[in-house]
Motif scaffolding. Structure first.
Motif, PDB file in Angstrom:
ATOM      1  N   PRO A   1      66.701  23.248  37.598  1.00 25.90           N
ATOM      2  CA  PRO A   1      66.090  22.937  38.892  1.00 25.90           C
ATOM      3  C   PRO A   1      67.059  23.084  40.063  1.00 25.90           C
ATOM      4  CG  PRO A   1      66.347  20.945  37.583  1.00 25.90           C
ATOM      5  CD  PRO A   1      66.715  22.096  36.706  1.00 25.90           C
ATOM      6  N   GLN A   2      68.340  22.865  39.838  1.00 25.77           N
ATOM      7  CA  GLN A   2      69.317  23.052  40.921  1.00 25.77           C
ATOM      8  C   GLN A   2      69.390  24.519  41.327  1.00 25.77           C
ATOM      9  OE1 GLN A   2      72.760  19.840  40.390  1.00 25.77           O
ATOM     10  NE2 GLN A   2      72.663  21.302  38.722  1.00 25.77           N
ATOM     11  N   ARG A   3      69.444  25.397  40.340  1.00 28.20           N
ATOM     12  CA  ARG A   3      69.493  26.838  40.604  1.00 28.20           C
ATOM     13  C   ARG A   3      68.210  27.287  41.300  1.00 28.20           C
ATOM     14  NH1 ARG A   3      72.905  30.512  38.950  1.00 28.20           N
ATOM     15  NH2 ARG A   3      72.297  32.676  39.117  1.00 28.20           N
ATOM     16  N   ALA A   4      67.083  26.815  40.827  1.00 31.73           N
ATOM     17  CA  ALA A   4      65.803  27.168  41.440  1.00 31.73           C
ATOM     18  C   ALA A   4      65.766  26.714  42.903  1.00 31.73           C
ATOM     19  CB  ALA A   4      64.656  26.537  40.660  1.00 31.73           C
ATOM     20  N   TYR A   5      66.274  25.521  43.170  1.00 28.51           N
ATOM     21  CA  TYR A   5      66.319  24.994  44.537  1.00 28.51           C
ATOM     22  C   TYR A   5      67.162  25.894  45.424  1.00 28.51           C
ATOM     23  CZ  TYR A   5      67.939  22.092  48.383  1.00 28.51           C
ATOM     24  OH  TYR A   5      68.288  21.622  49.618  1.00 28.51           O
ATOM     25  N   ILE A   6      68.347  26.264  44.976  1.00 23.32           N
ATOM     26  CA  ILE A   6      69.254  27.087  45.775  1.00 23.32           C
ATOM     27  C   ILE A   6      68.649  28.476  45.987  1.00 23.32           C
ATOM     28  CG2 ILE A   6      71.510  28.244  45.798  1.00 23.32           C
ATOM     29  CD1 ILE A   6      71.634  25.237  46.490  1.00 23.32           C
ATOM     30  N   GLU A   7      68.084  29.063  44.946  1.00 23.10           N
ATOM     31  CA  GLU A   7      67.473  30.386  45.081  1.00 23.10           C
ATOM     32  C   GLU A   7      66.328  30.350  46.087  1.00 23.10           C
ATOM     33  OE1 GLU A   7      66.504  31.312  41.033  1.00 23.10           O
ATOM     34  OE2 GLU A   7      68.512  32.120  40.635  1.00 23.10           O
ATOM     35  N   ARG A   8      65.523  29.320  46.022  1.00 25.10           N
ATOM     36  CA  ARG A   8      64.390  29.195  46.943  1.00 25.10           C
ATOM     37  C   ARG A   8      64.875  28.941  48.363  1.00 25.10           C
ATOM     38  NH1 ARG A   8      58.927  27.965  45.610  1.00 25.10           N
ATOM     39  NH2 ARG A   8      57.780  28.567  47.458  1.00 25.10           N
ATOM     40  N   LEU A   9      65.923  28.154  48.511  1.00 29.21           N
ATOM     41  CA  LEU A   9      66.453  27.855  49.836  1.00 29.21           C
ATOM     42  C   LEU A   9      67.082  29.090  50.472  1.00 29.21           C
ATOM     43  CD1 LEU A   9      66.555  25.513  51.785  1.00 29.21           C
ATOM     44  CD2 LEU A   9      68.750  24.861  50.802  1.00 29.21           C
ATOM     45  N   ILE A  10      67.712  29.946  49.679  1.00 19.64           N
ATOM     46  CA  ILE A  10      68.245  31.207  50.199  1.00 19.64           C
ATOM     47  C   ILE A  10      67.102  32.045  50.767  1.00 19.64           C
ATOM     48  CG2 ILE A  10      69.269  33.425  49.538  1.00 19.64           C
ATOM     49  CD1 ILE A  10      71.045  31.787  47.545  1.00 19.64           C
ATOM     50  N   GLU A  11      66.019  32.126  50.033  1.00 19.18           N
ATOM     51  CA  GLU A  11      64.844  32.876  50.496  1.00 19.18           C
ATOM     52  C   GLU A  11      64.302  32.280  51.800  1.00 19.18           C
ATOM     53  OE1 GLU A  11      60.256  33.374  49.015  1.00 19.18           O
ATOM     54  OE2 GLU A  11      61.801  33.283  47.483  1.00 19.18           O
ATOM     55  N   TYR A  12      64.220  30.976  51.841  1.00 13.18           N
ATOM     56  CA  TYR A  12      63.722  30.271  53.030  1.00 13.18           C
ATOM     57  C   TYR A  12      64.622  30.545  54.235  1.00 13.18           C
ATOM     58  CZ  TYR A  12      62.235  26.288  55.890  1.00 13.18           C
ATOM     59  OH  TYR A  12      61.786  25.489  56.905  1.00 13.18           O
ATOM     60  N   HIS A  13      65.925  30.458  54.046  1.00 11.78           N
ATOM     61  CA  HIS A  13      66.876  30.722  55.121  1.00 11.78           C
ATOM     62  C   HIS A  13      66.805  32.188  55.569  1.00 11.78           C
ATOM     63  CE1 HIS A  13      68.389  26.763  54.846  1.00 11.78           C
ATOM     64  NE2 HIS A  13      69.674  27.018  55.069  1.00 11.78           N
ATOM     65  N   ALA A  14      66.648  33.111  54.621  1.00 16.42           N
ATOM     66  CA  ALA A  14      66.542  34.528  54.973  1.00 16.42           C
ATOM     67  C   ALA A  14      65.326  34.766  55.870  1.00 16.42           C
ATOM     68  CB  ALA A  14      66.464  35.390  53.713  1.00 16.42           C
ATOM     69  N   ASN A  15      64.228  34.088  55.590  1.00 13.20           N
ATOM     70  CA  ASN A  15      63.047  34.193  56.449  1.00 13.20           C
ATOM     71  C   ASN A  15      63.353  33.635  57.839  1.00 13.20           C
ATOM     72  OD1 ASN A  15      61.410  35.408  54.519  1.00 13.20           O
ATOM     73  ND2 ASN A  15      60.711  33.451  53.719  1.00 13.20           N
ATOM     74  N   GLY A  16      64.108  32.545  57.888  1.00 14.66           N
ATOM     75  CA  GLY A  16      64.519  31.980  59.171  1.00 14.66           C
ATOM     76  C   GLY A  16      65.373  32.952  59.966  1.00 14.66           C
ATOM     77  N   LEU A  17      66.259  33.667  59.274  1.00 13.75           N
ATOM     78  CA  LEU A  17      67.080  34.673  59.949  1.00 13.75           C
ATOM     79  C   LEU A  17      66.218  35.799  60.513  1.00 13.75           C
ATOM     80  CD1 LEU A  17      70.121  34.959  57.516  1.00 13.75           C
ATOM     81  CD2 LEU A  17      70.014  33.731  59.692  1.00 13.75           C
ATOM     82  N   ASP A  18      65.217  36.226  59.753  1.00 13.68           N
ATOM     83  CA  ASP A  18      64.309  37.265  60.244  1.00 13.68           C
ATOM     84  C   ASP A  18      63.618  36.812  61.525  1.00 13.68           C
ATOM     85  OD1 ASP A  18      64.937  38.908  58.093  1.00 13.68           O
ATOM     86  OD2 ASP A  18      63.102  38.416  56.973  1.00 13.68           O
ATOM     87  N   MET A  19      63.122  35.579  61.533  1.00 17.58           N
ATOM     88  CA  MET A  19      62.445  35.062  62.719  1.00 17.58           C
ATOM     89  C   MET A  19      63.408  34.916  63.892  1.00 17.58           C
ATOM     90  SD  MET A  19      59.681  32.303  61.273  1.00 17.58           S
ATOM     91  CE  MET A  19      60.824  31.408  60.238  1.00 17.58           C
ATOM     92  N   ALA A  20      64.620  34.426  63.628  1.00 22.29           N
ATOM     93  CA  ALA A  20      65.608  34.246  64.688  1.00 22.29           C
ATOM     94  C   ALA A  20      66.003  35.600  65.284  1.00 22.29           C
ATOM     95  CB  ALA A  20      66.828  33.509  64.157  1.00 22.29           C
ATOM     96  N   ASN A  21      66.165  36.616  64.453  1.00 19.14           N
ATOM     97  CA  ASN A  21      66.482  37.956  64.953  1.00 19.14           C
ATOM     98  C   ASN A  21      65.373  38.488  65.854  1.00 19.14           C
ATOM     99  OD1 ASN A  21      69.109  38.836  64.054  1.00 19.14           O
ATOM    100  ND2 ASN A  21      68.299  38.725  61.975  1.00 19.14           N
TER     101      ASN A  21
END
Length: 82
Positions: free
Chosen positions: A26-46
């Motif tokens: 579950p820790q790995r799943a959390y980090i993998e999902r959070l990376i995806e979430y942050h990447a979407n945030g970067l797309d929106m910020a750009n």
């Protein structure tokens, strides 16, 4: 997997766990999902940096670009150590 809230009581990470993590760590799943979430945030910020004329919104978007980029780097490094 649980979900993160957006401050308004809305789940912002609904949906299935990232591929390959079902039944896994579950820790790995959390980090993998959070990376995806942050990447979407970067797309929106750009997008905002390219399109907005509002100084405060631009400041927020630029801060997100710096902070979430750094967090993605940290999370990817954590994944490599696992």
């Amino acid at each position: 997997m649980g979900q993160m809230m957006d401050g308004q009581g809305n789940g912002v990470m609904d949906g299935p766990a990232p591929q390959g993590t079902q039944g896994g760590d579950p820790q790995r799943a959390y980090i993998e999902r959070l990376i995806e979430y942050h990447a979407n945030g970067l797309d929106m910020a750009n997008l905002v940096v390219r399109k907005s004329n509002d100084a405060r919104v631009l400041q927020i978007a630029r801060n997100i670009l710096v902070e979430q980029s750094r967090e993605i780097i940290d999370m990817k490094a954590w994944l490599k150590r696992q």
